[in-house]
Design an enzyme around this catalytic site. Structure first.
Site, PDB file in Angstrom:
ATOM      1  N   ASP A 163      19.324  -6.906 -18.181  1.00 43.67           N
ATOM      2  CA  ASP A 163      18.380  -6.186 -19.040  1.00 43.67           C
ATOM      3  C   ASP A 163      18.790  -4.716 -19.153  1.00 43.67           C
ATOM      4  O   ASP A 163      18.831  -4.003 -18.146  1.00 43.67           O
ATOM      5  CB  ASP A 163      16.987  -6.335 -18.403  1.00 43.67           C
ATOM      6  CG  ASP A 163      15.868  -5.910 -19.324  1.00 43.67           C
ATOM      7  OD1 ASP A 163      16.140  -5.258 -20.342  1.00 43.67           O
ATOM      8  OD2 ASP A 163      14.708  -6.229 -19.006  1.00 43.67           O
ATOM      9  N   ASP A 234       9.835  -7.150 -26.515  1.00 43.08           N
ATOM     10  CA  ASP A 234       9.081  -8.086 -25.659  1.00 43.08           C
ATOM     11  C   ASP A 234       7.989  -8.836 -26.421  1.00 43.08           C
ATOM     12  O   ASP A 234       7.197  -8.244 -27.159  1.00 43.08           O
ATOM     13  CB  ASP A 234       8.435  -7.327 -24.500  1.00 43.08           C
ATOM     14  CG  ASP A 234       9.470  -6.887 -23.487  1.00 43.08           C
ATOM     15  OD1 ASP A 234      10.682  -6.958 -23.784  1.00 43.08           O
ATOM     16  OD2 ASP A 234       9.057  -6.474 -22.387  1.00 43.08           O
TER      17      ASP A 234
HETATM   18  C1  GLA Z   1      11.955  -5.815 -20.172  1.00 39.70           C
HETATM   19  C2  GLA Z   1      12.284  -7.231 -20.654  1.00 39.70           C
HETATM   20  C3  GLA Z   1      11.229  -8.192 -20.181  1.00 39.70           C
HETATM   21  C4  GLA Z   1      11.115  -8.140 -18.669  1.00 39.70           C
HETATM   22  C5  GLA Z   1      10.856  -6.724 -18.206  1.00 39.70           C
HETATM   23  C6  GLA Z   1      10.956  -6.587 -16.696  1.00 39.70           C
HETATM   24  O1  GLA Z   1      10.802  -5.323 -20.762  1.00 39.70           O
HETATM   25  O2  GLA Z   1      12.416  -7.251 -22.037  1.00 39.70           O
HETATM   26  O3  GLA Z   1      11.531  -9.510 -20.610  1.00 39.70           O
HETATM   27  O4  GLA Z   1      12.302  -8.636 -18.110  1.00 39.70           O
HETATM   28  O5  GLA Z   1      11.811  -5.806 -18.764  1.00 39.70           O
HETATM   29  O6  GLA Z   1      10.791  -5.289 -16.250  1.00 39.70           O
END
Ligand code: GLA
Length: 413
Positions: A163, A234
């Site tokens: 990520d 997200d």
């Molecule tokens: C980002 C990702 C999410 C999750 C969070 C965890 O926002 O897009 O899917 O993994 O980080 O902190």
């Protein structure tokens, strides 16, 4: 059969399909080659499993993950194909003097957890960032890529979600504040570095990119090892989020295929206040999109009707179809969208989504088969009622608001 009469055409102009600003146009990439170097032995069909984030967020513990593994088996989800048990952010502790990363107190023994998950015939996934910190401000893998990959392999990890998070500020804009091309080069290099590190372990590990669909990742991701790449920000457990993400996927079908998939984010089925119809649309359309099916709900407290959705074998078969051809949006007519997906054996899936808000309308939607390249009556199966259905040209369809008609046609003509 939900056919005949009544569907709203009110406010036909309300729905627009503009992608959010963070998604760069596909033509912007300077890395169009996308030679498929992703590990061929993994993710030949979209990965299926469960991930901790959408329900537990930062509160997940080892016990929650064990419970999820238990429930995947007990509910029949494992038999339906849900194999990966993925720990998202917040498992990380500190690095010791040698740079070795330790877990925090919520995850006292990762190797034992991996052994437990494997003993159930399941696989374990984990999460990190190319930056110094993850999105939840735990330790990331910057400058420790090889060490971390070896650590994951020593535990028996089978899947890594990587990520972007702090890499953007800490490296991309810090090193190259004004040069967007150089920033992109740095990001691609960081994803490649972890790919090299994972491959060097010799362990097959699914490699999942999470950088929110920036810089047309679908064009360059596969060439630096991505088995899947997030195409959006997200997801949230509400209709607006799910429907917005769905429409952002139009035009991306050509980038997906065995070993390399578009990822419109993990499932929210069973979360928030989604209605059953909304859960059906979400699950059906993620299957149409050949998306990873990573459930994100509270498995020990799953309601029977949610289990029924998540384990609909006919819908899962669409997702897992071995051709790996993602659906395309054939046309939209006001509040109603029609998507089609070509399946192995010459079959076809047709999805008709009613995004309109009016539950009591009297205007039917008429399905135009010619716009799907079809001629005359098509015989198929409604994958939510299980009933046989004949789709005739221009037939009026009644689909409740925020619900779907999903039909598999074995021999389209
Ligand atoms: C980002 C990702 C999410 C999750 C969070 C965890 O926002 O897009 O899917 O993994 O980080 O902190």
């Amino acid at each position: 059969m939900r056919i005949l009469a009544s569907l709203s055409v009110v406010a036909m102009s309300l729905i627009t399909f503009t992608a959010p600003a963070q998604v760069a146009p596909a033509s912007k990439s300077s890395h169009p080659s996308a030679a498929k170097t992703a590990q061929p032995q993994v993710a030949q069909t979209p990965p299926m499993g469960w991930n901790s984030w959408n329900f537990f967020h930062g509160n997940v513990t080892e016990q929650d993950v064990r419970n999820a593994a238990d429930q995947l088996v007990a509910t029949g989800m494992k038999d339906a194909g849900y194999i990966y048990v993925n720990i998202d952010d917040t498992w990380e502790g500190d690095r010791d003097a040698d740079g070795v990363l330790h877990t925090n107190s919520k995850f006292p023994d990762m190797k034992a957890l991996a052994d437990y998950v494997h003993s159930k015939g399941l696989k374990l996934g984990i999460y990190s960032s190319p930056g110094p910190q993850t999105c939840a401000h735990y330790a990331g893998s910057l400058d420790h890529e090889a060490q971390d990959a070896q650590l994951y392999a020593s535990w028996g990890i089978d899947y890594l979600k990587y990520d972007l998070c702090s890499f953007r500020e800490a490296v991309m804009t810090a090193k190259s504040p004004d040069d967007k091309d150089e920033q992109m080069r740095l990001m691609i290099a960081a994803y490649k570095k972890m790919d090299d590190a994972l491959k060097a372990t010799g362990r097959p590990i699914v490699y999942s990119f999470c950088q929110y669909g920036w810089d047309a990742v679908w064009e360059w991701g596969p060439s630096v090892g991505a088995n899947l790449w997030r195409t959006t920000g997200d997801i949230q457990p509400n209709w607006n989020s799910i429907y917005t993400i769905l429409n952002m996927q139009a035009g991306l079908a050509q980038y997906a295929g065995p070993g390399h998939w578009n990822d419109p984010d993990m499932l929210e089925v069973g979360n928030g206040k989604l209605t059953l119809g909304e859960n059906r649309v979400h699950f059906s359309m993620w299957a149409m999109l050949a998306a990873p099916l990573l459930a994100g709900n509270d498995l020990p407290n799953m309601k029977p009707e949610i289990k029924e959705i998540l384990t609909n074998k006919d819908v899962i078969a669409i997702d897992q179809d071995r051709l790996g051809r993602e659906a395309a949006r054939a046309y939209s007519d006001g509040e109603v969208d029609v998507w089609t997906r070509h399946l192995s054996g010459g079959a076809m899936a047709i999805a008709v989504v009613n995004a309109g808000p009016d539950r009591h309308s009297t205007h039917p939607f008429h399905l135009d088969l010619a716009k799907l390249g079809l001629h005359g009556t098509q015989h198929g199966q409604d994958l939510w009622t299980g009933k046989e259905v004949d789709l005739t040209d221009n037939m009026p369809l009644e689909i409740p608001s925020h619900d779907i008609l999903l039909v598999r046609i074995a021999a389209p003509k």
